[in-house]
Write an enzyme that holds these catalytic residues in place. Structure first.
Site, PDB file in Angstrom:
ATOM      1  N   THR A  52       0.558  -1.411   0.255  1.00 15.51           N
ATOM      2  CA  THR A  52      -0.118  -0.001   0.214  1.00 15.51           C
ATOM      3  C   THR A  52       0.987   1.527   0.320  1.00 15.51           C
ATOM      4  O   THR A  52       1.449   1.252   0.766  1.00 15.51           O
ATOM      5  CB  THR A  52      -0.870  -0.455   0.907  1.00 15.51           C
ATOM      6  N   GLU A  53       0.274   2.359  -1.141  1.00 13.26           N
ATOM      7  CA  GLU A  53       1.290   3.384  -0.889  1.00 13.26           C
ATOM      8  C   GLU A  53       2.826   3.003  -1.076  1.00 13.26           C
ATOM      9  O   GLU A  53       3.731   3.308  -0.600  1.00 13.26           O
ATOM     10  CB  GLU A  53       0.871   4.844   0.182  1.00 13.26           C
ATOM     11  N   LEU A  54       3.496   2.262  -1.336  1.00 16.33           N
ATOM     12  CA  LEU A  54       4.461   1.751  -1.153  1.00 16.33           C
ATOM     13  C   LEU A  54       5.894   1.451   0.172  1.00 16.33           C
ATOM     14  O   LEU A  54       7.224   1.543   0.469  1.00 16.33           O
ATOM     15  CB  LEU A  54       5.723   2.719  -2.153  1.00 16.33           C
TER      16      LEU A  54
END
Length: 484
Positions: A145-147
């Site tokens: 998630t979102e890196l």
């Protein structure tokens, strides 16, 4: 040749309706169907569908030399199935080309990697099963998630069997190093790290339509020249972009789709190839290790996780949600499990952010609420009703020690049953591949094997002094998802 990996992210949460205190206990449906339908349909028409068609054209026009990757959440897929099924068909066409790699990730685009390792691994497994079921491919490269990433998460990624993960090329982590190399995780050396090149990605997402930018206008040949002029020893340029950048934030009238279509042609002229992360890591080796002691992400200037965990409101909501993770995963209520998925989406906590200045302004721009406190109040009302339903399934009188003991028993017996079924399958194959055994017909032996396939777990567990698996009533049923 220079290698470029395009990563296109697609995520949409199930947005919550206005849920008041007096709804608690009376209304168990939490979602704003009108908003979800309107937003996903509008984005599909303006962005997702034309961009997918653009990628198909780029692949075909380049004789399949153009390749890229997609990162799509399970909640986004569910909404496409409900409201825009034709986009699922386009994604299947992209998968059929063999030129698009689907990345692994969390089902609901959640923060489970920061809160609950077991829930994190369960979500990833469920996400990947959905991708394989729909598109016929099993993801082998992970993008959280979102890196979101740190050394502890690297260990979890390695434990799940992934050899490659994508994360943020944060300056405070890299220092003087370039993001355009492959690195390995300090705590999981077998895991290769692909790091994003924020500058080149933002030249598209932020500056393409910025007339005040000193390099405006950005053309395909200029952009490819920048990539080709990077030092020869730099291995790969990773460009991570939200797909709704194309057609939504950058409307068709800006020429963004024509810009994308021209990239493969100029890339071929300049010795720049567009490929997938799996292809890159198969050819190149890490140049060193990267240690990330504190979580990083691709959000906000600080590139940390304060967008979701930066204030007391967010931490209280996250704490109450994940406190019931084990109880939810024990229950067999499909609707409760579905709500559990949807309530984990990181967007709900992003809306509660109170960060100031530029970052705070960007948070407010994406929020459907008047203020972070309004987002928190609405979410906590929903969560209060959800927790009541969880309490009905597994009361708080069951302490954590008893719950953990029950979980351990279920897992051990599940593993034992799987092992015994594997042994039966091996026996069946041996029968098929052998000549007559004890003069008994193969058909009779196969009938015996089929019988053992059902009875062996119970008999074996009795020998070991455990309760037979077929009598185990606490084991959760196979999960299913109830569609609205």
């Amino acid at each position: 040749m220079k290698s470029v990996c395009f990563y296109f992210k697609i995520h949409q949460p199930f947005r919550l309706k206005r849920y008041r205190f007096f709804d608690i206990g009376n209304d168990h449906y939490y979602y704003d169907d009108f908003a979800n339908d309107e937003i996903i349909t509008r984005l599909a028409e303006s962005s997702y569908i034309p961009m997918a068609e653009t990628l198909l054209q780029m692949i075909n026009d380049s004789n399949r030399s153009f390749k890229c990757s997609l990162s799509i959440s399970g909640t986004a897929i569910e909404q496409f199935q409900l409201y825009v099924p034709e986009f699922i068909d386009l994604l299947k066409k992209l998968a059929d080309t063999g030129c698009v790699e689907f990345l692994s990730g969390t089902y609901s685009h959640s923060l489970a990697s920061l809160e609950d390792p077991e829930e994190f691994m369960r979500e990833v497994k469920e996400h990947d099963n959905l991708i394989q079921r729909l598109f016929g491919v099993k993801p082998s490269v992970f993008a959280n998630t979102e890196l979101i990433y740190d050394d502890d998460i690297a260990c979890l990624i390695g434990a799940m069997g992934f050899k490659t993960t994508l994360t943020e090329g944060a300056k405070h982590i890299l220092g003087w190093k370039s993001p355009d190399y492959i690195y390995s995780a300090a705590t999981a050396p077998d895991v290769k790290l692909l790091l994003t090149n924020d500058k080149l990605a933002e030249d598209i997402s932020r500056n393409f339509n910025n007339t005040a930018w000193d390099e405006y206008p950005l053309t395909a040949d200029k952009y490819v020249d920048w990539i080709a002029s990077l030092p020869n020893e730099e291995q790969v340029v990773n460009l991570y972009l939200s797909m709704d950048t194309f057609g939504s934030f950058l409307p068709r009238e800006t020429g963004i789709f024509d810009f994308m279509k021209a990239l493969p042609r100029f890339g071929k002229e300049k010795g720049v190839m567009f490929t997938t992360p799996s292809d890159v890591v198969a050819k190149l080796k890490p140049v060193g290790e990267i240690s990330v002691p504190f979580p990083i992400s691709d959000i906000d200037e600080a590139r940390d996780v304060s967008a979701w965990k930066g204030n007391e409101l967010q931490n209280e909501a996250l704490g109450k949600l994940y406190a019931v993770a084990e109880r939810v995963n024990l229950c067999q209520d499909r609707r409760l499990k579905q709500d559990w998925e949807y309530l984990q989406s990181s967007d709900h906590f992003y809306y509660m952010s109170t960060k100031n200045m530029a970052d705070g302004a960007s948070h407010a721009a994406f929020s459907p609420y008047d203020s972070p406190f309004a987002a928190f109040t609405n979410y906590m009302n929903v969560l209060a009703d959800f927790l009541v339903r969880v309490e009905e399934q597994y009361p708080e009188s069951i302490d954590n020690e008893e719950l953990n003991s029950l979980l351990l028993t279920i897992r051990n017996q599940s593993q034992e049953i799987n092992q015994l079924n594997k042994e039966v399958a091996t026996l069946r194959n041996n029968i098929l591949n052998s000549d007559d055994s004890n003069n008994a017909p193969k058909e009779e032996l196969l009938e015996i094997a089929e019988k053992d396939d059902v009875e062996a777990p119970a008999e074996e567990t009795k020998k070991r002094g455990r309760k037979p698996a077929k009598e185990e009533k606490a084991a959760p049923a196979k999960r299913g998802r109830k569609k609205k």
